[in-house]
Design an enzyme around this catalytic site. Structure first.
Site, PDB file in Angstrom:
ATOM      1  N   GLU A   1     -28.627   4.429 -35.253  1.00  0.00           N
ATOM      2  CA  GLU A   1     -29.070   4.720 -36.612  1.00  0.00           C
ATOM      3  C   GLU A   1     -30.233   5.708 -36.624  1.00  0.00           C
ATOM      4  O   GLU A   1     -31.029   5.765 -35.678  1.00  0.00           O
ATOM      5  CB  GLU A   1     -29.508   3.416 -37.299  1.00  0.00           C
ATOM      6  CG  GLU A   1     -28.368   2.462 -37.562  1.00  0.00           C
ATOM      7  CD  GLU A   1     -27.271   3.105 -38.382  1.00  0.00           C
ATOM      8  OE1 GLU A   1     -27.496   3.429 -39.555  1.00  0.00           O
ATOM      9  OE2 GLU A   1     -26.171   3.306 -37.834  1.00  0.00           O
TER      10      GLU A   1
ATOM     11  N   LEU B   1     -17.032  -2.620 -48.581  1.00  0.00           N
ATOM     12  CA  LEU B   1     -18.429  -3.025 -48.752  1.00  0.00           C
ATOM     13  C   LEU B   1     -18.964  -2.420 -50.049  1.00  0.00           C
ATOM     14  O   LEU B   1     -18.991  -1.196 -50.213  1.00  0.00           O
ATOM     15  CB  LEU B   1     -19.285  -2.562 -47.569  1.00  0.00           C
ATOM     16  CG  LEU B   1     -18.810  -2.968 -46.169  1.00  0.00           C
ATOM     17  CD1 LEU B   1     -19.878  -2.629 -45.127  1.00  0.00           C
ATOM     18  CD2 LEU B   1     -18.440  -4.437 -46.092  1.00  0.00           C
TER      19      LEU B   1
ATOM     20  N   TYR C   1     -16.279   1.839 -47.614  1.00  0.00           N
ATOM     21  CA  TYR C   1     -17.343   1.632 -48.601  1.00  0.00           C
ATOM     22  C   TYR C   1     -16.839   1.847 -50.031  1.00  0.00           C
ATOM     23  O   TYR C   1     -16.003   2.718 -50.263  1.00  0.00           O
ATOM     24  CB  TYR C   1     -18.485   2.645 -48.386  1.00  0.00           C
ATOM     25  CG  TYR C   1     -19.262   2.529 -47.098  1.00  0.00           C
ATOM     26  CD1 TYR C   1     -19.275   1.370 -46.344  1.00  0.00           C
ATOM     27  CD2 TYR C   1     -20.016   3.611 -46.654  1.00  0.00           C
ATOM     28  CE1 TYR C   1     -20.012   1.286 -45.174  1.00  0.00           C
ATOM     29  CE2 TYR C   1     -20.758   3.536 -45.481  1.00  0.00           C
ATOM     30  CZ  TYR C   1     -20.751   2.372 -44.745  1.00  0.00           C
ATOM     31  OH  TYR C   1     -21.481   2.295 -43.596  1.00  0.00           O
TER      32      TYR C   1
ATOM     33  N   ALA D   1      -2.433  23.474 -99.714  1.00  0.00           N
ATOM     34  CA  ALA D   1      -3.756  23.513 -99.095  1.00  0.00           C
ATOM     35  C   ALA D   1      -4.677  22.530 -99.799  1.00  0.00           C
ATOM     36  O   ALA D   1      -4.692  22.449-101.027  1.00  0.00           O
ATOM     37  CB  ALA D   1      -4.319  24.922 -99.163  1.00  0.00           C
TER      38      ALA D   1
ATOM     39  N   ARG E   1     -30.921   4.170 -56.659  1.00  0.00           N
ATOM     40  CA  ARG E   1     -31.135   5.583 -57.016  1.00  0.00           C
ATOM     41  C   ARG E   1     -30.228   6.094 -58.134  1.00  0.00           C
ATOM     42  O   ARG E   1     -30.409   7.200 -58.631  1.00  0.00           O
ATOM     43  CB  ARG E   1     -30.969   6.464 -55.763  1.00  0.00           C
ATOM     44  CG  ARG E   1     -32.185   6.425 -54.870  1.00  0.00           C
ATOM     45  CD  ARG E   1     -31.986   7.277 -53.641  1.00  0.00           C
ATOM     46  NE  ARG E   1     -31.154   6.602 -52.646  1.00  0.00           N
ATOM     47  CZ  ARG E   1     -30.520   7.221 -51.640  1.00  0.00           C
ATOM     48  NH1 ARG E   1     -30.600   8.533 -51.514  1.00  0.00           N
ATOM     49  NH2 ARG E   1     -29.816   6.540 -50.772  1.00  0.00           N
TER      50      ARG E   1
END
Ligand code: UD1
Ligand code: CA
Length: 425
Positions: free
Chosen positions: A162, A10, A106, A397, A17
């Site tokens: 729930e 799902l 999920y 260098a 949020r």
């Protein structure tokens, strides 16, 4: 052989949020999306098919899922509008096809392991009858927001209530439903047809399927998760960071179990899908991205950044503020200080001096450079790509090797632009 299992994920929720345009399940954790982690756990069941219920950002989610698991039978169903978890499964049902059992999980629970899903399926099978339902539960200190597992006086499972529908007494229950179930395929369509939205949220609850099974006298097996941290869902960016940390520790612990020394896990960032050989030491403040390979007895860090396509052969070393991308450092070679290795192929026992830069990008395209075995790049060398520093060659260098440089093996070049130094006799 078919496992008889179909997994439904799902992932239609909007994730308001998260305060982000990116679909929630596509937020990244240790080098892959949350959905990628969930698909990976689902794949451990070797399912006949994985059905993903999508809503917000459907096309993007589908593309990401297909890229994460290109070899699996994936189906996508659009749930629009989203009338609850039971509605999501109703919408998914026609795509489930023939199978023996349906595991539902999920897309925003990236910590849930394949092993826990396997235990859930085993619990469903062990419950005896092939019409048994199993579900994952956890005992938590703060059950607020979760569905509570309501048991009869003999402890038998009764139903899930729930938060919004629960009485004050039911709210005291701290065994919670995690939203992960294993349903027998045979009863699913019939039970889905019996769902109503007669509840505090006016939604179709998947949880009612479990209550139905129990009240019909079918067996329901709640399985308590060993490690309830696996149940952590992600609803905001703080939870994403928390989950990231936990997955990061799992990854680091795996490497340590393989003999990789990690001095400070709290400042070491290693994505999933990194190979590191035994005896290698990773020093603090180091970032290693997915796909990087590191041999045995290497040294990485402190403060190194190994990006996509970086490879270290055995005994190679990268140190302070060295970044690598699409580059190989051959056996025993070193780039210990302040360097950028981009699109560079470096042979064995070469020394990349402090501050060396492979200038691989000319503003339009990237180009490769090759450095031979035993070559020595002096401090502050710039190699403008494409270029070649042959075996045993040296730069002074600050040498700037322009594209027109054409070094021979064993030669020394210096200056800006670098020119061959004549050997003194
Ligand atoms: C649900 C369970 C609850 C459980 C909790 C665990 C129900 C009715 N309740 O709570 O018992 O404790 O999970 O986290 O199932 N989703 C869809 N379509 C929808 C609704 C949700 O795809 O229409 C997806 C969401 O993207 C999310 C997951 O399902 O990944 C859970 O949804 P969420 O709203 O967080 O769960 P709750 O219903 O609050
Ligand atoms: Ca909800």
């Amino acid at each position: 052989m078919s496992s008889g299992t179909t997994v439904v994920i799902l992932a239609a929720g909007k994730g308001t949020r998260m305060k982000s345009e990116l679909p929630k399940t596509l937020h990244e954790v240790c080098g892959r999306s949350m959905l990628g982690w969930v698909l990976d756990a689902a794949a451990d069941l070797d399912p006949d098919r994985i059905v993903v219920v999508v809503g917000h950002g459907a096309e993007q989610v589908e593309a990401a899922a297909r890229a994460a698991l290109p070899d699996r039978d994936l189906a996508f169903v659009l749930q629009e509008p989203q009338n609850g978890t039971g509605h999501a499964l109703q919408v998914a049902a026609p795509a489930i096809g023939d199978c023996e059992r349906v595991v539902v999980t999920y897309g925003d629970m990236p910590l849930l392991s394949g092993a826990s899903l396997e235990a859930l399926v085993a619990a469903q099978k062990e419950a005896g009858a092939d019409d048994a339902v199993s579900l994952l539960t956890a005992l938590v200190d703060d059950p607020f927001g979760y569905g509570r597992v309501i048991r009869a006086s003999d402890d038998a499972f009764e139903r899930i209530v729930e938060q919004k529908d629960a009485s004050d007494v039911q709210r005291l229950v701290n065994e919670v439903n995690l939203g992960v179930y294993c349903f027998p395929r045979g009863h699913l369509d019939g039970d889905l047809g019996r769902l109503t939205n007669d509840n505090a949220q006016g939604e179709y609850y998947i949880t009612d399927l479990v209550g139905m099974a129990a009240s019909d006298g079918r067996s329901v097996a709640p399985l308590l998760l060993d490690d309830e941290r696996e149940a952590q869902g992600v609803n905001d960016l703080a939870q994403l960071a928390d989950v990231r940390w936990q997955l990061q520790m799992r990854i680091l612990e795996e490497h340590m179990a393989n003999g990789v020394r990690i001095m400070d896990p709290s400042t070491t960032f290693i994505d999933h899908g990194v190979t590191i050989g035994r005896g290698t030491e990773v020093l603090p403040c180091t970032v290693i991205r997915s796909g990087v390979t590191i041999g045995e007895d290497c040294e990485v860090g402190p403060f190194s950044h190994l990006r996509v396509g970086a490879a270290l052969d055995d005994r190679a070393a990268v140190g302070n503020f060295t970044e690598m991308k699409n580059s190989r450092l051959g056996p025993g070679s070193k780039a210990k200080h302040l360097s950028y290795l981009g699109d560079a192929e470096i042979g064995a026992k070469a020394n990349v001096g402090a501050g060396t830069i492979f200038a691989n990008y000319d503003g339009k395209a990237k180009h490769r450079s090759v450095v031979g075995d035993g070559a020595f790049l002096g401090s502050g060398t710039i190699v403008v790509a494409p270029n070649e520093v042959p075996s045993g060659a040296m730069t002074g260098a600050g040498a700037v090797l322009t594209r027109s440089a054409s070094m021979g093996a064993g030669e020394t070049w210096a200056g800006l632009p670098a020119r061959k130094l004549q050997p003194k006799d």
